[in-house]
Design a protein around this motif. Structure first.
Motif, PDB file in Angstrom:
ATOM      1  N   GLY A  37       0.786  -1.217   0.000  1.00 19.83           N
ATOM      2  CA  GLY A  37       0.000   0.000   0.000  1.00 19.83           C
ATOM      3  C   GLY A  37       0.821   1.271   0.000  1.00 19.83           C
ATOM      4  N   GLY A  38       2.135   1.148  -0.111  1.00 20.44           N
ATOM      5  CA  GLY A  38       3.004   2.318  -0.079  1.00 20.44           C
ATOM      6  C   GLY A  38       2.702   3.337  -1.158  1.00 20.44           C
ATOM      7  N   TRP A  39       2.140   2.875  -2.260  1.00 20.06           N
ATOM      8  CA  TRP A  39       1.826   3.795  -3.366  1.00 20.06           C
ATOM      9  C   TRP A  39       0.837   4.877  -2.935  1.00 20.06           C
ATOM     10  CZ3 TRP A  39      -3.153   4.471  -5.051  1.00 20.06           C
ATOM     11  CH2 TRP A  39      -4.076   3.514  -4.656  1.00 20.06           C
ATOM     12  N   ARG A  95       6.945   1.111 -11.194  1.00 26.61           N
ATOM     13  CA  ARG A  95       7.768   2.281 -10.867  1.00 26.61           C
ATOM     14  C   ARG A  95       8.327   2.198  -9.448  1.00 26.61           C
ATOM     15  NH1 ARG A  95       4.001   7.059 -13.452  1.00 26.61           N
ATOM     16  NH2 ARG A  95       4.718   6.777 -15.595  1.00 26.61           N
ATOM     17  N   ARG A  96       7.625   1.501  -8.583  1.00 22.72           N
ATOM     18  CA  ARG A  96       8.055   1.358  -7.195  1.00 22.72           C
ATOM     19  C   ARG A  96       8.938   0.125  -6.997  1.00 22.72           C
ATOM     20  NH1 ARG A  96       5.782   4.187  -3.329  1.00 22.72           N
ATOM     21  NH2 ARG A  96       5.923   2.465  -1.853  1.00 22.72           N
ATOM     22  N   GLY A  97       9.187  -0.615  -8.070  1.00 24.92           N
ATOM     23  CA  GLY A  97      10.029  -1.796  -7.983  1.00 24.92           C
ATOM     24  C   GLY A  97       9.361  -2.976  -7.292  1.00 24.92           C
ATOM     25  N   GLU A  98       8.035  -2.988  -7.291  1.00 23.72           N
ATOM     26  CA  GLU A  98       7.278  -4.053  -6.625  1.00 23.72           C
ATOM     27  C   GLU A  98       6.854  -5.110  -7.653  1.00 23.72           C
ATOM     28  OE1 GLU A  98       5.431  -1.081  -3.234  1.00 23.72           O
ATOM     29  OE2 GLU A  98       4.237  -1.514  -5.017  1.00 23.72           O
ATOM     30  N   SER A  99       7.824  -5.914  -8.079  1.00 30.81           N
ATOM     31  CA  SER A  99       7.578  -6.866  -9.162  1.00 30.81           C
ATOM     32  C   SER A  99       6.541  -7.923  -8.793  1.00 30.81           C
ATOM     33  CB  SER A  99       8.882  -7.533  -9.589  1.00 30.81           C
ATOM     34  OG  SER A  99       9.477  -8.207  -8.500  1.00 30.81           O
ATOM     35  N   GLY A 100       6.448  -8.289  -7.528  1.00 27.79           N
ATOM     36  CA  GLY A 100       5.444  -9.259  -7.119  1.00 27.79           C
ATOM     37  C   GLY A 100       4.034  -8.758  -7.360  1.00 27.79           C
ATOM     38  N   PHE A 101       3.814  -7.481  -7.079  1.00 28.81           N
ATOM     39  CA  PHE A 101       2.494  -6.897  -7.319  1.00 28.81           C
ATOM     40  C   PHE A 101       2.236  -6.687  -8.804  1.00 28.81           C
ATOM     41  CE2 PHE A 101       2.974  -5.841  -2.824  1.00 28.81           C
ATOM     42  CZ  PHE A 101       1.771  -6.346  -2.349  1.00 28.81           C
ATOM     43  N   VAL A 102       3.278  -6.426  -9.564  1.00 32.58           N
ATOM     44  CA  VAL A 102       3.118  -6.323 -11.019  1.00 32.58           C
ATOM     45  C   VAL A 102       2.635  -7.665 -11.562  1.00 32.58           C
ATOM     46  CG1 VAL A 102       4.310  -5.981 -13.218  1.00 32.58           C
ATOM     47  CG2 VAL A 102       4.827  -4.487 -11.282  1.00 32.58           C
ATOM     48  N   MET A 103       3.229  -8.751 -11.085  1.00 29.68           N
ATOM     49  CA  MET A 103       2.824 -10.079 -11.552  1.00 29.68           C
ATOM     50  C   MET A 103       1.383 -10.403 -11.134  1.00 29.68           C
ATOM     51  SD  MET A 103       5.199 -10.998 -13.434  1.00 29.68           S
ATOM     52  CE  MET A 103       4.539 -12.608 -13.796  1.00 29.68           C
TER      53      MET A 103
END
Length: 127
Positions: A37-39, A95-103
């Protein structure tokens, strides 16, 4: 195929309902502290709440029009809208480098693409 489309739509509706409730009713500060939720720290409260309401509408739009047979075309239209929402989510998390959430968002994207394809195509409610 019809059953698979209903399952996919149901899964997406559950995801949208969960996300919509949290973004609409949980304070932004609490969301920002949660995993993934940092975004929200970089977004305005109104924007977060608006996304939440859109997700609640998506939860309804993926299922209800087809179930009650009132404007059932809204189900695949909602799936297309979900595709756009997931593109934004993937960009934000990327953009936040959160590849797990991108997947994870990519999985939701693919489910929505399947629903849109199936409900506009071979298992259409239209016609």
């Amino acid at each position: 195929m019809n059953l698979a489309l209903w399952i996919a739509a149901g899964l997406l509706a559950a995801v949208a309902l969960t996300g919509g409730i949290s973004k609409t009713f949980v304070p932004k500060e609490k969301l920002a502290a949660a995993h993934g939720g940092g975004w929200t720290e970089d977004a305005g409260t109104g924007f977060v709440k608006t996304l939440g309401v859109l997700e609640l509408l998506a939860a309804v739009g993926l299922i209800l029009p087809a179930v009650v047979d009132v404007a059932p075309v809204l189900a695949p239209v909602t799936a297309v809208c979900w595709l756009l929402l997931m593109v934004g989510a993937m960009i934000t998390h990327g953009r936040r480098g959160e590849s797990g959430f991108v997947m994870l968002n990519l999985i939701y994207f693919l489910l929505a693409a399947f629903v849109a394809w199936g409900r506009f195509g071979p298992e259409s409610f239209i016609g």
